[in-house]
Design a protein around this motif. Structure first.
Motif, PDB file in Angstrom:
ATOM      1  N   ALA A 145      34.605  34.431  46.305  1.00  0.00           N
ATOM      2  CA  ALA A 145      33.342  35.041  46.226  1.00  0.00           C
ATOM      3  C   ALA A 145      33.325  36.346  47.434  1.00  0.00           C
ATOM      4  O   ALA A 145      32.661  36.733  47.000  1.00  0.00           O
ATOM      5  CB  ALA A 145      32.480  33.967  46.150  1.00  0.00           C
ATOM      6  N   ILE A 146      33.601  35.724  48.244  1.00  0.00           N
ATOM      7  CA  ILE A 146      32.779  36.746  49.682  1.00  0.00           C
ATOM      8  C   ILE A 146      33.761  37.384  49.859  1.00  0.00           C
ATOM      9  O   ILE A 146      33.465  38.584  50.087  1.00  0.00           O
ATOM     10  CB  ILE A 146      33.010  35.751  50.997  1.00  0.00           C
ATOM     11  N   VAL A 147      34.849  37.453  49.550  1.00  0.00           N
ATOM     12  CA  VAL A 147      35.786  38.440  49.577  1.00  0.00           C
ATOM     13  C   VAL A 147      35.563  39.657  48.681  1.00  0.00           C
ATOM     14  O   VAL A 147      35.639  40.592  48.857  1.00  0.00           O
ATOM     15  CB  VAL A 147      37.472  37.937  49.459  1.00  0.00           C
ATOM     16  N   GLY A 148      35.073  39.000  47.563  1.00  0.00           N
ATOM     17  CA  GLY A 148      35.506  39.831  46.510  1.00  0.00           C
ATOM     18  C   GLY A 148      33.858  40.501  45.880  1.00  0.00           C
ATOM     19  O   GLY A 148      33.901  41.357  46.093  1.00  0.00           O
ATOM     20  N   THR A 149      33.508  40.021  47.211  1.00  0.00           N
ATOM     21  CA  THR A 149      31.766  40.901  47.026  1.00  0.00           C
ATOM     22  C   THR A 149      32.554  41.821  48.780  1.00  0.00           C
ATOM     23  O   THR A 149      32.086  42.415  47.853  1.00  0.00           O
ATOM     24  CB  THR A 149      30.203  39.757  47.556  1.00  0.00           C
ATOM     25  N   TYR A 150      32.840  41.933  49.263  1.00  0.00           N
ATOM     26  CA  TYR A 150      32.861  42.663  50.004  1.00  0.00           C
ATOM     27  C   TYR A 150      33.861  43.915  49.406  1.00  0.00           C
ATOM     28  O   TYR A 150      33.646  44.764  50.092  1.00  0.00           O
ATOM     29  CB  TYR A 150      34.099  42.020  51.114  1.00  0.00           C
ATOM     30  N   LEU A 151      35.199  42.846  48.896  1.00  0.00           N
ATOM     31  CA  LEU A 151      35.113  44.674  48.088  1.00  0.00           C
ATOM     32  C   LEU A 151      34.794  45.735  47.234  1.00  0.00           C
ATOM     33  O   LEU A 151      34.785  46.718  47.368  1.00  0.00           O
ATOM     34  CB  LEU A 151      36.459  43.829  47.626  1.00  0.00           C
ATOM     35  N   LEU A 152      33.080  44.356  46.029  1.00  0.00           N
ATOM     36  CA  LEU A 152      32.723  45.146  45.546  1.00  0.00           C
ATOM     37  C   LEU A 152      31.943  46.142  46.260  1.00  0.00           C
ATOM     38  O   LEU A 152      31.856  47.121  45.821  1.00  0.00           O
ATOM     39  CB  LEU A 152      32.323  44.020  44.844  1.00  0.00           C
ATOM     40  N   ILE A 153      31.636  45.953  47.234  1.00  0.00           N
ATOM     41  CA  ILE A 153      31.066  46.747  48.194  1.00  0.00           C
ATOM     42  C   ILE A 153      31.622  47.999  48.778  1.00  0.00           C
ATOM     43  O   ILE A 153      30.994  49.123  48.876  1.00  0.00           O
ATOM     44  CB  ILE A 153      29.834  45.548  48.960  1.00  0.00           C
ATOM     45  N   THR A 154      32.492  47.238  49.483  1.00  0.00           N
ATOM     46  CA  THR A 154      33.653  48.796  49.584  1.00  0.00           C
ATOM     47  C   THR A 154      33.745  49.173  48.782  1.00  0.00           C
ATOM     48  O   THR A 154      34.252  50.907  48.878  1.00  0.00           O
ATOM     49  CB  THR A 154      34.724  47.911  50.553  1.00  0.00           C
TER      50      THR A 154
END
Length: 407
Positions: A145-154
């Motif tokens: 979920a943290i990796v997915g959140t980073y990709l969403l923001i980036t």
């Protein structure tokens, strides 16, 4: 002629060059707006998760003590309520800075925070190996979920426009959104018909109703929050009728959404509601944002694919976090108390009392055992009521005595 034309050509090239130079700072300001909106959303979801856990802690502490006070008279509950309002304001204001398609998936932060808080404040003591074995999926889910959140923001969309009354009205009457609304209304009516008339109480149907209502909620929230921010900056937008139309739609859809969620919580486990609801609500809300606000207009294919990958990774992470890993309760066969010699009959009018197989094996009504395999279905003992005055009938080894009021 050539000497006279060259100054004109130079003058004509000046505004073109100026416009070309002004694009890059404009794009940077967009990225800063995305960052501000994402940070506000993350902060809001973190505070909301802490607030809900504080209120839950207040209820549990009152239930386990002899304190006769109501829950709303405790400081812990009011502290949780204050944090809840603060978190909701943070999430609400985030829609005014970042695109809708970026803010909606960030609700996975609340699931991550709840999982971490639940592990930290767990009261049971586990050995390290048992702890990792029990919560390995939660740790993996948090990481995903943290990796997915980073990709969403980036790789989130960078489309921004002023939320003025004219722009919102123009989007509201555009043919893509009108077509989307027509399809959504038809799907909503069909789902509501099957849910109410056909008693199709499936979790997907209920949460799809919640997701369709939620998509309209986030669309109106962004419009209301954006118009308020524009008004604070000096361009008053509160005199447009579209502002109050969006405000009424926001409140109405939120109320009906909460109603369906309450009905779903009575039928299904909260972990299933959290995971399935997050996936459906996020998917439908992103579709609504892309249709109404044109979030992905001008985005290249790479950014769209990476954003979709971030959503899928976040979906998988939330599913792993909220996966129900309850230990299966082994089947405990029961026997009638009358089968035990010398045991006083405790039946009323010969009706046997059987354990409840739905949750625990405490004595109660036998319910919801249709899904159990036949080999696990409890075998019933033959029950024959003894009739006074009957002769020539051999008594069975197990009997239920029927006592009348006179006796």
């Amino acid at each position: 002629m050539e000497g006279g034309n060259s100054p004109n050509m130079q003058l004509q090239q000046i505004p073109l060059a100026t416009a070309a130079v002004s694009v890059q700072p404009h794009t940077d300001s967009f990225s800063y707006k995305n960052l501000i909106g994402a940070l506000l959303a993350i902060f809001g979801h973190l505070v909301i998760s802490i607030a809900l856990n504080l209120q839950k802690y207040s209820h549990i502490r009152l239930a386990g003590s002899k304190d006769s006070r109501a829950y709303f008279k405790t400081k812990t509950w009011w502290c949780g309520l204050f944090l809840l309002v603060l978190g909701e304001l943070g999430v609400f204001s985030s829609y005014a800075f970042a695109p809708l398609s970026l803010i909606v998936p960030l609700s996975a932060v609340s699931v991550i925070a709840s999982a971490i808080i639940g592990i930290i404040f767990i009261k049971e003591k586990w050995k390290p190996k048992e702890f990792l074995r029990r919560y390995v999926l939660s740790f993996v889910g948090c990481g995903l979920a943290i990796v997915g959140t980073y990709l969403l923001i980036t790789f989130g969309p960078n489309s921004h426009e002023k939320m003025t009354g004219e722009n919102i009205t123009r989007h509201l009457v555009s043919w893509p959104f009108l077509l989307y609304m027509l399809v959504e209304i038809i799907i909503f009516c069909l789902l509501l018909y099957f849910y109410k008339e056909k008693n199709a109480n499936y979790i997907v149907i209920i949460l799809l109703l919640v997701a369709l209502l939620g998509s309209m909620t986030v669309v109106t929230v962004k419009a209301v929050a954006g118009m308020i921010v524009v008004s604070i900056r000096g361009n008053l937008q509160l005199n447009y009728p579209i502002f109050y139309i969006m405000l009424v739609c926001m409140i109405a859809t939120a109320v009906f959404q909460a109603t369906f969620l309450a009905q779903a919580s009575q039928l299904y486990d909260s972990s299933q509601i959290a995971s399935i609801g997050y996936i459906l609500s996020t998917t439908v809300a992103i579709t609504a944002g892309a249709t109404f606000y044109l979030d992905f207009t001008g985005e290249d294919v790479l950014h769209i694919c990476m954003f979709a990958l971030g959503c899928l990774i976040a979906f998988l992470g939330v599913f792993l976090i909220t996966r129900n890993r309850k230990k299966s309760v082994p089947f405990e066969p029961y026997i009638s108390m009358d089968a035990m010699p010398g045991m006083q009959n405790m039946h009323d009018k010969g009706i046997a009392v059987q354990p409840d197989l739905k949750a625990s094996f405490s004595y109660g009504a036998l319910e919801n055992n249709d899904n159990m395999p036949e080999i696990y279905t409890p075998a019933t003992l033959p029950i024959v009521q003894e009739q006074h005055g009957s002769r020539g009938v051999s008594a069975p080894p197990y009997r239920v005595l029927e006592h009348s009021k006179k006796e």
